[in-house]
Design a protein around this motif. Structure first.
Motif, short mmCIF file in Angstrom:
data_model
loop_
_atom_site.label_atom_id
_atom_site.label_comp_id
_atom_site.label_asym_id
_atom_site.label_seq_id
_atom_site.Cartn_x
_atom_site.Cartn_y
_atom_site.Cartn_z
N SER A 1 4.36 1.81 0.69
CA SER A 1 3.31 1.67 -0.31
C SER A 1 2.55 0.38 -0.05
O SER A 1 3.02 -0.53 0.62
CB SER A 1 3.92 1.63 -1.71
OG SER A 1 4.84 0.56 -1.82
N GLN A 2 1.36 0.30 -0.60
CA GLN A 2 0.50 -0.87 -0.38
C GLN A 2 0.23 -1.51 -1.73
O GLN A 2 -0.62 -1.08 -2.49
CB GLN A 2 -0.79 -0.43 0.31
CG GLN A 2 -0.52 0.20 1.66
CD GLN A 2 -1.63 1.10 2.11
OE1 GLN A 2 -2.59 1.32 1.38
NE2 GLN A 2 -1.52 1.63 3.31
N ASN A 3 1.00 -2.55 -2.03
CA ASN A 3 0.91 -3.20 -3.34
C ASN A 3 0.09 -4.48 -3.32
O ASN A 3 -0.35 -4.94 -4.34
CB ASN A 3 2.33 -3.52 -3.85
CG ASN A 3 3.15 -2.27 -4.04
OD1 ASN A 3 2.66 -1.28 -4.54
ND2 ASN A 3 4.41 -2.30 -3.62
N VAL A 4 -0.09 -5.06 -2.14
CA VAL A 4 -0.86 -6.29 -2.03
C VAL A 4 -2.23 -5.93 -1.50
O VAL A 4 -2.38 -5.57 -0.33
CB VAL A 4 -0.16 -7.30 -1.09
CG1 VAL A 4 -0.96 -8.59 -1.03
CG2 VAL A 4 1.26 -7.57 -1.57
N THR A 5 -3.23 -5.98 -2.35
CA THR A 5 -4.56 -5.55 -1.96
C THR A 5 -5.16 -6.50 -0.93
O THR A 5 -4.82 -7.68 -0.86
CB THR A 5 -5.49 -5.49 -3.19
OG1 THR A 5 -5.54 -6.79 -3.80
CG2 THR A 5 -4.98 -4.48 -4.19
N GLY A 6 -6.08 -5.98 -0.12
CA GLY A 6 -6.77 -6.79 0.87
C GLY A 6 -5.93 -7.00 2.11
O GLY A 6 -6.08 -6.30 3.11
N THR A 7 -5.02 -7.97 2.08
CA THR A 7 -4.21 -8.29 3.26
C THR A 7 -3.06 -7.32 3.45
O THR A 7 -2.56 -7.17 4.56
CB THR A 7 -3.63 -9.71 3.15
OG1 THR A 7 -2.75 -9.77 2.02
CG2 THR A 7 -4.73 -10.73 2.98
N GLU A 8 -2.61 -6.67 2.38
CA GLU A 8 -1.49 -5.73 2.43
C GLU A 8 -0.30 -6.32 3.18
O GLU A 8 0.30 -5.71 4.06
CB GLU A 8 -1.96 -4.41 3.05
CG GLU A 8 -2.98 -3.72 2.18
CD GLU A 8 -3.64 -2.51 2.80
OE1 GLU A 8 -3.41 -2.25 3.98
OE2 GLU A 8 -4.40 -1.84 2.11
N SER A 9 0.05 -7.54 2.78
CA SER A 9 1.10 -8.30 3.47
C SER A 9 2.48 -7.70 3.33
O SER A 9 3.39 -8.03 4.09
CB SER A 9 1.12 -9.73 2.94
OG SER A 9 1.39 -9.76 1.55
N ASP A 10 2.66 -6.79 2.34
CA ASP A 10 3.99 -6.23 2.09
C ASP A 10 4.27 -4.96 2.89
O ASP A 10 5.36 -4.39 2.78
CB ASP A 10 4.17 -5.94 0.60
CG ASP A 10 3.17 -4.92 0.06
OD1 ASP A 10 2.09 -4.77 0.67
OD2 ASP A 10 3.47 -4.28 -0.96
N GLU A 11 3.33 -4.52 3.71
CA GLU A 11 3.58 -3.37 4.55
C GLU A 11 4.59 -3.74 5.64
O GLU A 11 4.64 -4.89 6.09
CB GLU A 11 2.29 -2.87 5.19
CG GLU A 11 1.30 -2.30 4.19
CD GLU A 11 0.13 -1.62 4.85
OE1 GLU A 11 -0.46 -0.73 4.23
OE2 GLU A 11 -0.21 -1.99 5.99
N TYR A 12 5.37 -2.77 6.09
CA TYR A 12 6.36 -3.08 7.12
C TYR A 12 6.68 -1.87 7.98
O TYR A 12 6.42 -0.72 7.62
CB TYR A 12 7.65 -3.61 6.50
CG TYR A 12 8.38 -2.63 5.61
CD1 TYR A 12 9.23 -1.65 6.14
CD2 TYR A 12 8.23 -2.68 4.22
CE1 TYR A 12 9.90 -0.75 5.32
CE2 TYR A 12 8.90 -1.78 3.40
CZ TYR A 12 9.73 -0.83 3.95
OH TYR A 12 10.39 0.07 3.14
#
Length: 221
Positions: free
Chosen positions: A80-91
């Motif tokens: 899921s993409q919870n951090v908008t813009g940078t989407e730093s939490d993707e893995y």
């Protein structure tokens, strides 16, 4: 067969929709087939769950390719993409499914931009430091721009999003630059039923593989 499991990682986890590959189904070297939620595309095999509702959880999950004996031979994770813009939490998640410890020092995770088009290019690359070993069953994660020590502490350290929300491809390569695993994720253009979603399976070996009875399992949540 292709199987979806609901509520991945929770006590509610259950087997969902199942697709069975016909016999025979063979993949020649380099050949790719796709299994769609509810569309038929003959150019990619013509396989479909024929499901009137969405199969793959939009909040993220895990897909597993299993052989006829039910042994996991490959996997991919979408998140899921919870951090908008940078989407730093993707893995990206990598698991050692073998019975031996594997040294992945120098192995790389590569994102491919514009997958499946003439514009396809190599995107961001992460290289595992030396030493990095995976014991049997161990899993590590590589985040876009976060550090989570409990899953290895690996990060692309990218200030911008890496994984295209419209779909793309990730590749795991060994030290020699040979592709040993891949995952493809796709855009969701058909609202509600999301009939255009698909799982893509490619034979990266030099020999023809009989995948009759093989299964892909989706683990949600």
């Amino acid at each position: 067969s292709v199987v979806s499991l609901n509520h991945h990682g929770t006590v509610k986890e259950t087997v969902g929709t199942t697709f069975v590959f016909p016999t025979p189904t063979e993949l020649t070297p380099g050949k790719t087939v796709k299994v769609y939620t509810n569309e038929i595309h003959k150019e990619s095999g013509g396989y479909s769950f024929k499901s009137g509702s969405a199969i793959w959880n939009n909040k993220g999950g895990k897909g597993v390719l299993m052989n006829r004996a039910g042994t996991e031979i490959s996997q991919f994770v979408y998140i899921s993409q919870n951090v908008t813009g940078t989407e730093s939490d993707e893995y990206v998640e990598i698991t050692n499914d073998s019975k031996s410890t594997v040294d992945i020092s120098g192995y790389s995770v590569v994102s491919l931009n514009h997958h499946g088009t003439v514009k396809e290019t190599v995107g961001t690359t992460f290289v595992f430091p030396t030493p990095t070993e995976l014991t049997p069953g161990k899993t590590v994660k590589v985040y876009t721009n976060e550090i989570h020590k409990e899953s290895g502490g690996y990060s692309f350290k990218s200030g911008s999003a890496i994984w295209n929300n419209k779909g793309g491809k990730g590749v795991l390569m060994n030290r020699a630059g040979t592709e040993i695993s891949q995952f493809v994720y796709i855009s969701q253009n058909v609202t509600g039923t999301e009939s255009d979603e698909y799982v893509e399976i490619t034979n990266d070996s030099k020999s023809t593989v009989d995948i009759s009875g093989y299964s892909v399992v989706s683990l949600n949540h």
